[in-house]
Enzyme design. Structure first.
Site, PDB file in Angstrom:
ATOM      1  N   SER A 160      36.505  97.691  20.245  1.00  0.00           N
ATOM      2  CA  SER A 160      37.103  98.544  19.415  1.00  0.00           C
ATOM      3  C   SER A 160      35.915  98.882  18.231  1.00  0.00           C
ATOM      4  O   SER A 160      35.290  97.717  17.323  1.00  0.00           O
ATOM      5  CB  SER A 160      38.392  98.269  18.167  1.00  0.00           C
ATOM      6  OG  SER A 160      39.009  98.554  19.314  1.00  0.00           O
TER       7      SER A 160
ATOM      8  N   GLU B 190      28.564 112.293   8.166  1.00  0.00           N
ATOM      9  CA  GLU B 190      28.697 113.429   8.593  1.00  0.00           C
ATOM     10  C   GLU B 190      30.766 113.029   8.999  1.00  0.00           C
ATOM     11  O   GLU B 190      30.671 114.266   9.139  1.00  0.00           O
ATOM     12  CB  GLU B 190      27.511 114.346   9.688  1.00  0.00           C
ATOM     13  CG  GLU B 190      26.342 114.669   9.399  1.00  0.00           C
ATOM     14  CD  GLU B 190      25.736 113.302   9.123  1.00  0.00           C
ATOM     15  OE1 GLU B 190      25.538 112.550   9.686  1.00  0.00           O
ATOM     16  OE2 GLU B 190      24.561 113.437   8.530  1.00  0.00           O
ATOM     17  N   SER B 191      30.437 111.927   8.823  1.00  0.00           N
ATOM     18  CA  SER B 191      32.255 112.200   9.244  1.00  0.00           C
ATOM     19  C   SER B 191      32.373 110.199  10.184  1.00  0.00           C
ATOM     20  O   SER B 191      31.835 109.715   9.847  1.00  0.00           O
ATOM     21  CB  SER B 191      32.966 112.971   9.999  1.00  0.00           C
ATOM     22  OG  SER B 191      34.096 112.650  10.216  1.00  0.00           O
TER      23      SER B 191
ATOM     24  N   HIS C  68      37.218 102.800  21.395  1.00  0.00           N
ATOM     25  CA  HIS C  68      37.976 101.446  21.630  1.00  0.00           C
ATOM     26  C   HIS C  68      38.071 101.129  23.494  1.00  0.00           C
ATOM     27  O   HIS C  68      37.900 102.649  24.359  1.00  0.00           O
ATOM     28  CB  HIS C  68      39.760 101.410  21.983  1.00  0.00           C
ATOM     29  CG  HIS C  68      39.780 101.848  20.038  1.00  0.00           C
ATOM     30  ND1 HIS C  68      40.290 101.315  18.725  1.00  0.00           N
ATOM     31  CD2 HIS C  68      40.591 103.231  19.370  1.00  0.00           C
ATOM     32  CE1 HIS C  68      40.171 101.992  17.904  1.00  0.00           C
ATOM     33  NE2 HIS C  68      40.429 103.240  18.490  1.00  0.00           N
TER      34      HIS C  68
ATOM     35  N   CYS D 259      31.206 116.752  10.281  1.00  0.00           N
ATOM     36  CA  CYS D 259      31.119 118.078   9.884  1.00  0.00           C
ATOM     37  C   CYS D 259      29.685 118.471   9.686  1.00  0.00           C
ATOM     38  O   CYS D 259      28.215 118.149  10.270  1.00  0.00           O
ATOM     39  CB  CYS D 259      31.368 117.492   7.654  1.00  0.00           C
ATOM     40  SG  CYS D 259      32.722 116.499   7.999  1.00  0.00           S
TER      41      CYS D 259
ATOM     42  N   GLN E  22      29.825  82.125  35.486  1.00  0.00           N
ATOM     43  CA  GLN E  22      30.687  82.863  33.744  1.00  0.00           C
ATOM     44  C   GLN E  22      29.971  83.543  33.440  1.00  0.00           C
ATOM     45  O   GLN E  22      28.214  83.546  34.253  1.00  0.00           O
ATOM     46  CB  GLN E  22      30.934  82.093  33.266  1.00  0.00           C
ATOM     47  CG  GLN E  22      29.863  80.940  33.185  1.00  0.00           C
ATOM     48  CD  GLN E  22      30.463  78.976  33.340  1.00  0.00           C
ATOM     49  OE1 GLN E  22      31.550  78.806  32.302  1.00  0.00           O
ATOM     50  NE2 GLN E  22      29.291  78.242  32.802  1.00  0.00           N
TER      51      GLN E  22
ATOM     52  N   HIS F  61      29.042  67.442  18.610  1.00  0.00           N
ATOM     53  CA  HIS F  61      28.157  66.656  20.093  1.00  0.00           C
ATOM     54  C   HIS F  61      28.877  65.169  19.726  1.00  0.00           C
ATOM     55  O   HIS F  61      28.327  64.242  20.186  1.00  0.00           O
ATOM     56  CB  HIS F  61      27.118  67.146  19.968  1.00  0.00           C
ATOM     57  CG  HIS F  61      27.081  68.298  21.033  1.00  0.00           C
ATOM     58  ND1 HIS F  61      26.178  69.393  19.757  1.00  0.00           N
ATOM     59  CD2 HIS F  61      27.691  68.867  21.727  1.00  0.00           C
ATOM     60  CE1 HIS F  61      26.991  70.246  21.417  1.00  0.00           C
ATOM     61  NE2 HIS F  61      27.436  69.929  22.479  1.00  0.00           N
TER      62      HIS F  61
ATOM     63  N   ASP G 252      24.859  72.879  27.533  1.00  0.00           N
ATOM     64  CA  ASP G 252      23.850  72.732  25.823  1.00  0.00           C
ATOM     65  C   ASP G 252      23.198  71.519  26.226  1.00  0.00           C
ATOM     66  O   ASP G 252      21.849  72.047  24.969  1.00  0.00           O
ATOM     67  CB  ASP G 252      24.728  73.418  25.529  1.00  0.00           C
ATOM     68  CG  ASP G 252      25.810  72.690  24.715  1.00  0.00           C
ATOM     69  OD1 ASP G 252      25.809  70.682  24.153  1.00  0.00           O
ATOM     70  OD2 ASP G 252      26.934  72.490  24.967  1.00  0.00           O
TER      71      ASP G 252
ATOM     72  N   GLU H 219      25.963  69.284  35.538  1.00  0.00           N
ATOM     73  CA  GLU H 219      26.294  70.291  35.236  1.00  0.00           C
ATOM     74  C   GLU H 219      26.795  71.271  35.723  1.00  0.00           C
ATOM     75  O   GLU H 219      25.116  71.567  37.307  1.00  0.00           O
ATOM     76  CB  GLU H 219      25.416  71.075  34.598  1.00  0.00           C
ATOM     77  CG  GLU H 219      25.398  72.453  33.236  1.00  0.00           C
ATOM     78  CD  GLU H 219      27.116  73.131  33.335  1.00  0.00           C
ATOM     79  OE1 GLU H 219      27.636  72.157  31.612  1.00  0.00           O
ATOM     80  OE2 GLU H 219      26.792  73.509  33.408  1.00  0.00           O
TER      81      GLU H 219
ATOM     82  N   ASP I 231      28.091  70.430  41.096  1.00  0.00           N
ATOM     83  CA  ASP I 231      30.050  70.464  40.790  1.00  0.00           C
ATOM     84  C   ASP I 231      30.077  69.187  40.064  1.00  0.00           C
ATOM     85  O   ASP I 231      30.633  67.827  41.287  1.00  0.00           O
ATOM     86  CB  ASP I 231      30.565  71.153  41.874  1.00  0.00           C
ATOM     87  CG  ASP I 231      32.080  70.800  41.821  1.00  0.00           C
ATOM     88  OD1 ASP I 231      33.449  70.636  40.371  1.00  0.00           O
ATOM     89  OD2 ASP I 231      33.131  71.828  42.329  1.00  0.00           O
ATOM     90  N   GLY I 232      30.858  69.447  38.784  1.00  0.00           N
ATOM     91  CA  GLY I 232      31.274  67.875  38.498  1.00  0.00           C
ATOM     92  C   GLY I 232      32.487  66.853  38.925  1.00  0.00           C
ATOM     93  O   GLY I 232      32.796  65.924  38.921  1.00  0.00           O
TER      94      GLY I 232
ATOM     95  N   ASP J 106      36.583  75.698  28.164  1.00  0.00           N
ATOM     96  CA  ASP J 106      38.379  75.408  27.970  1.00  0.00           C
ATOM     97  C   ASP J 106      38.997  75.585  29.640  1.00  0.00           C
ATOM     98  O   ASP J 106      38.365  76.352  30.814  1.00  0.00           O
ATOM     99  CB  ASP J 106      38.935  76.601  27.931  1.00  0.00           C
ATOM    100  CG  ASP J 106      38.058  76.323  26.262  1.00  0.00           C
ATOM    101  OD1 ASP J 106      39.119  76.068  25.567  1.00  0.00           O
ATOM    102  OD2 ASP J 106      37.206  77.154  25.890  1.00  0.00           O
TER     103      ASP J 106
ATOM    104  N   PRO K 205      35.523  77.672  35.321  1.00  0.00           N
ATOM    105  CA  PRO K 205      35.107  77.078  36.069  1.00  0.00           C
ATOM    106  C   PRO K 205      35.410  75.694  35.525  1.00  0.00           C
ATOM    107  O   PRO K 205      35.502  74.332  36.617  1.00  0.00           O
ATOM    108  CB  PRO K 205      33.656  76.725  36.763  1.00  0.00           C
ATOM    109  CG  PRO K 205      33.199  78.223  35.561  1.00  0.00           C
ATOM    110  CD  PRO K 205      34.212  78.624  34.678  1.00  0.00           C
TER     111      PRO K 205
HETATM  112  N1  SPD Z   1      37.276  76.404  23.132  1.00  0.00           N
HETATM  113  C1  SPD Z   1      36.101  75.214  23.223  1.00  0.00           C
HETATM  114  C2  SPD Z   1      35.551  74.580  24.000  1.00  0.00           C
HETATM  115  C3  SPD Z   1      34.422  73.913  24.429  1.00  0.00           C
HETATM  116  C4  SPD Z   1      34.251  73.193  25.117  1.00  0.00           C
HETATM  117  N2  SPD Z   1      32.459  72.949  25.454  1.00  0.00           N
HETATM  118  C5  SPD Z   1      31.910  72.462  24.053  1.00  0.00           C
HETATM  119  C6  SPD Z   1      30.032  72.578  24.097  1.00  0.00           C
HETATM  120  C7  SPD Z   1      29.730  71.988  23.552  1.00  0.00           C
HETATM  121  N3  SPD Z   1      28.807  71.035  24.420  1.00  0.00           N
END
Ligand code: SPD
Length: 427
Positions: free
Chosen positions: A56, A63-64, A69, A84, A173, A204, A228, A248, A279-280, A301, A305
């Site tokens: 949003s 002019e307005s 959304h 306007c 992702q 970390h 990361d 990773e 794949d871990g 979260d 994945p």
């Molecule tokens: N909602 C955030 C959960 C974060 C999980 N991993 C973060 C990666 C940092 N190395």
């Protein structure tokens, strides 16, 4: 001669590109550009992204305004262009139609403020007119573009500059590096904040050092996730660690962070590191039993994945992959944001490692919803509880490495739980 004060077009843009409809930075840019194309003077813009989807925003013009959304799941945008004076709103309409790649559209045009229905006040506006004549548009506009990480009931918003350094839909992702005003560049995966330049050390340092000081002699460490690079950077500060394997699943995360977050992705060239883009979950399943002293699960979260990183089978495999005495640490979610995932993970760890072998450490991350986050532990074999007796050793390490979050007092304190958290994980 027009008999109205303003002209308002209400637009339906349909079958638009859903990715654009969910891209707050692109939409803000397009709306501002649409206003400029129509020769409007832009005063400011305020845009919000809503996780997982929807944008949003409004561009205030002299002019307005232009407002929008979006519903990316329908490829739909509801747009208002209110003008306007002489400004031609249809120029903005044409520009947005192209930018959003709308395959169909409709619009209603309305005259606003019909002078036949209005009575003009006779108050003296000459002094205001004088002021208005003196007012000079500052020549820049204020941007308010907000990135919001939320569930249905609460959210955390970060204002960001609109700069997008990296944006790639990987097979797993959407990987983005955006820039926030307060926390610098940030890594977002599928619209969830993973880490930022200015608060990454909270996470970390706390995922790695408590476990590495709790273990009497950690040599062989496995990191699952952590694309990361912040977790391996911290692990590799420990001179006793001989080997780190990092698995990773998404190479795009590593690539993005190496290029745009080099202070976090600082240790990918360390000779002690074996980096696998794989794949871990499968890796843990196939790992030789009794291999690792410490396993750190630095996953995102439990959606997309990382969902499998919250399963009983995964943690059973990790338990088996640990040596007789070993420590597992998992990204444990928040007891104030996603209570269910938090509790279920702890119960899983209690079931696998033992009821008194699944302590929880709480720490603070300002850029995660609610700020209160956790690491959840599984202590295998003779590994003793979280409380250490190593004050001098830890303090020397903290000072040598210039740590900014972890210290010997915090090590113990982070395992002290508020009563509501104890209640939440009680079986
Ligand atoms: N909602 C955030 C959960 C974060 C999980 N991993 C973060 C990666 C940092 N190395």
């Amino acid at each position: 001669m027009s008999t109205a004060l303003g002209n308002h077009i209400l637009v339906e843009f349909m079958n638009c590109d859903p990715h654009i409809m969910n891209d707050v930075a692109a939409i803000e840019r397009d709306m501002v550009d649409a206003a400029k194309k129509a020769e409007a003077t832009v005063i400011n813009s305020t845009f919000h992204h809503f996780s997982p989807y929807g944008v949003s925003g409004v561009v205030v013009i002299q002019e307005s305004h232009l407002a929008i959304h979006t519903w990316p799941e329908y490829g739909y945008a509801a747009v208002d262009v209110f003008t306007c004076g002489e400004m031609n709103a249809w120029i903005a309409f044409d520009y947005l139609k192209e930018s959003f790649q709308a395959k169909s559209y409709s619009a209603i045009e309305m005259k606003r403020g019909s002078v036949n229905l209005l009575t003009r006040n006779d108050f003296d506006i000459s002094s205001m007119r004088q002021k208005a004549n003196e007012w000079v548009n500052p020549g820049f506009y204020t941007r308010n573009v907000w990135f919001t990480d939320k569930d249905e009931n609460q959210a955390l918003s970060l204002r960001f500059t609109g700069e997008v350094f990296y944006d790639h839909q990987s097979p797993f992702q959407r990987v983005r590096i955006l820039e926030s005003y307060k926390y610098g560049k940030m890594l977002a995966l599928d619209d969830m904040v993973m880490t930022t330049e200015n608060d990454e050390f909270h996470y970390h340092e706390m995922i790695s050092h408590p476990a590495l000081f709790m273990h009497p002699n950690p040599k062989n460490v496995l990191v699952i996730g952590g694309g990361d690079g912040g977790t391996i950077r911290e692990v590799l500060r420990h001179p006793g660690v001989e080997k780190v394997t990092m698995v990773e699943i998404d190479g795009a995360v590593i690539e993005a962070c190496k290029e745009h977050l080099p202070n976090i992705a600082a240790s990918f060239d360390d000779p002690k590191l074996t980096l696998l883009v794989d794949d871990g979950i499968a890796f843990a399943q196939n790992a030789a039993p009794g291999t690792y002293d410490v396993i750190l699960v630095d996953g995102s979260d439990p959606v997309g994945p990382a969902e499998g990183l919250f399963s009983v089978s995964f943690y059973t495999n990790c338990y088996n992959a640990l040596k007789e005495d070993g420590i597992l640490v998992a990204q444990g979610e928040s007891p104030k944001f996603n209570e269910k995932a938090f509790r279920e993970l702890n119960h899983t760890l209690q079931d696998i490692f033992g009821a008194d072998k699944a302590p929880v450490s709480l720490f603070f991350v300002p850029t995660y919803p609610t700020g209160m986050w956790s690491f959840q532990y599984g202590l295998k074999g003779n590994i003793q509880g979280p409380i250490h007796q190593k004050e001098a050793e830890i303090e020397a390490f903290v000072s040598t490495n210039g740590l900014r979050y972890y210290n010997s007092a915090l090590h113990n304190a982070s395992f002290a739980l508020p009563n509501f958290v104890k209640e939440l994980i009680k079986k």
